[in-house]
Scaffold this active site. Structure first.
Site, PDB file in Angstrom:
ATOM      1  N   GLY A  38      31.973  46.038 -62.395  1.00 19.14           N
ATOM      2  CA  GLY A  38      31.166  46.156 -61.169  1.00 19.14           C
ATOM      3  C   GLY A  38      29.978  45.213 -61.203  1.00 19.14           C
ATOM      4  N   GLU A  75      37.970  52.624 -67.666  1.00 17.00           N
ATOM      5  CA  GLU A  75      36.561  53.002 -67.852  1.00 17.00           C
ATOM      6  C   GLU A  75      36.481  54.374 -68.526  1.00 17.00           C
ATOM      7  OE1 GLU A  75      34.579  50.555 -64.111  1.00 17.00           O
ATOM      8  OE2 GLU A  75      35.174  52.610 -63.779  1.00 17.00           O
ATOM      9  N   ASP A  87      27.983  51.134 -68.044  1.00 18.90           N
ATOM     10  CA  ASP A  87      28.749  50.967 -66.801  1.00 18.90           C
ATOM     11  C   ASP A  87      27.933  51.438 -65.597  1.00 18.90           C
ATOM     12  OD1 ASP A  87      30.853  50.340 -65.138  1.00 18.90           O
ATOM     13  OD2 ASP A  87      32.281  51.740 -66.041  1.00 18.90           O
ATOM     14  N   LYS A 138      33.104  57.410 -60.010  1.00 16.16           N
ATOM     15  CA  LYS A 138      33.275  55.996 -60.305  1.00 16.16           C
ATOM     16  C   LYS A 138      34.611  55.513 -59.739  1.00 16.16           C
ATOM     17  CE  LYS A 138      32.555  54.399 -64.310  1.00 16.16           C
ATOM     18  NZ  LYS A 138      32.119  53.194 -63.579  1.00 16.16           N
ATOM     19  N   GLY A 139      34.736  54.184 -59.668  1.00 16.42           N
ATOM     20  CA  GLY A 139      36.046  53.635 -59.314  1.00 16.42           C
ATOM     21  C   GLY A 139      36.109  52.782 -58.065  1.00 16.42           C
ATOM     22  N   LYS A 154      22.293  55.580 -55.362  1.00 14.78           N
ATOM     23  CA  LYS A 154      23.492  56.253 -55.889  1.00 14.78           C
ATOM     24  C   LYS A 154      23.230  57.720 -56.260  1.00 14.78           C
ATOM     25  CE  LYS A 154      25.840  52.245 -56.162  1.00 14.78           C
ATOM     26  NZ  LYS A 154      26.233  51.597 -57.391  1.00 14.78           N
TER      27      LYS A 154
HETATM   28  C1  5RP Z   1      34.235  50.253 -61.013  1.00 13.99           C
HETATM   29  C2  5RP Z   1      33.103  51.198 -60.986  1.00 13.99           C
HETATM   30  C3  5RP Z   1      31.736  50.632 -60.806  1.00 13.99           C
HETATM   31  O1  5RP Z   1      31.012  50.842 -61.973  1.00 13.99           O
HETATM   32  C4  5RP Z   1      31.051  51.301 -59.643  1.00 13.99           C
HETATM   33  O2  5RP Z   1      31.855  51.105 -58.511  1.00 13.99           O
HETATM   34  C5  5RP Z   1      29.651  50.717 -59.397  1.00 13.99           C
HETATM   35  O3  5RP Z   1      29.724  49.367 -59.074  1.00 13.99           O
HETATM   36  P1  5RP Z   1      28.457  48.516 -58.668  1.00 13.99           P
HETATM   37  O4  5RP Z   1      27.620  48.373 -59.885  1.00 13.99           O
HETATM   38  O5  5RP Z   1      29.027  47.200 -58.189  1.00 13.99           O
HETATM   39  O6  5RP Z   1      27.748  49.244 -57.559  1.00 13.99           O
HETATM   40  O7  5RP Z   1      33.242  52.383 -61.134  1.00 13.99           O
HETATM   41  O8  5RP Z   1      35.465  50.893 -61.103  1.00 13.99           O
END
Ligand code: 5RP
Length: 226
Positions: free
Chosen positions: A27, A105, A83, A96-97, A123
């Site tokens: 991400g 992950e 992450d 997540k995802g 978030k």
């Molecule tokens: C990927 C994820 C990412 O960590 C989640 O979507 C957050 O992404 P970003 O940092 O771009 O907002 O779970 O599968």
């Protein structure tokens, strides 16, 4: 928003020491972290740090950034994983995802000695499902049956399509993603288990009780939740 992501990524570097094996999430927020880690390794400020990527995307970025990578079956333990997340509740349960990398992950972050999550304040939610759907990785042949079965949980699921809308998103594991919108997820751990009990579900994006620390980027600096 980008500044907040950079801020938390920089803060996460403080948790990294020489000789560590680090799970590398997927991400835009984690991307900043991977690039900053690469710089520290190139300047010699850190030594003998190896990353275990959670996606093809983070593997390529790590290699480009100068972070050597290893795979899960080559290591005895993972010291730390870093992450992002799409939602974080007050008990540090996550959704997540969005990047479709949730299965790898979870495999890596579940096994990490410490799992640190990097988010900006947008978030943070009161309960999981407040804003975002739960991504569910499914075996392609089962997507339609699972979509219908999710109605039992009062969830409305959509097959995730690619940006050009001419076909479904295919995960690194060759599967499809269903995005399931729930009214409210009262018990994240229970729902995580229930969803994984549906035949054809590979993994779902509820990460209950896995995160150890959440670093939140705010206008007033980085806040730490644990
Ligand atoms: C990927 C994820 C990412 O960590 C989640 O979507 C957050 O992404 P970003 O940092 O771009 O907002 O779970 O599968």
């Amino acid at each position: 928003m980008e500044e907040m992501k950079r801020m938390v990524a920089k803060e996460a570097l403080k948790y990294i020491d020489d000789d560590m094996i680090i799970g590398l999430g997927t991400g835009s927020t984690t991307a900043y972290f991977i690039q900053m880690l690469g710089k520290k390794l190139m300047t010699g400020e850190l030594e003998d740090v190896y990353g275990i990527p959670t996606s093809h995307q983070s593997r390529l970025l790590a290699l480009e950034s100068g972070v050597p990578v290893v795979s899960l079956d080559e290591v005895d333990a993972i010291d730390l994983a870093i992450d992002g997340a799409d939602e974080v509740d007050p008990h540090l349960n996550l959704i997540k995802g969005r990047g479709a990398a949730l299965t790898m992950e979870k495999i890596i972050e579940y096994r990490a000695g410490t799992f640190i999550v990097l988010v900006d304040e947008s978030k943070l939610v009161e309960y999981l499902g407040q804003k975002m759907p739960v991504p569910i990785e499914v075996i392609p042949a089962a997507w339609r049956a699972i979509k219908e079965e999710l109605e039992v949980f009062n969830a409305t699921a959509e097959l995730r399509m690619g940006v050009k809308k001419d076909g479904p998103v295919i995960t690194d594991n060759g599967n499809f993603i269903l995005d399931a919108k729930f009214e409210k997820i009262e018990d994240p751990l229970d729902m995580e288990i229930e969803l994984n009990n549906i035949p054809g579900v590979v993994e779902n994006g509820i990460f209950a009780d896995i995160a150890d620390i959440v670093l939140v980027g705010t206008k007033d600096g980085v806040k730490r939740m644990e």
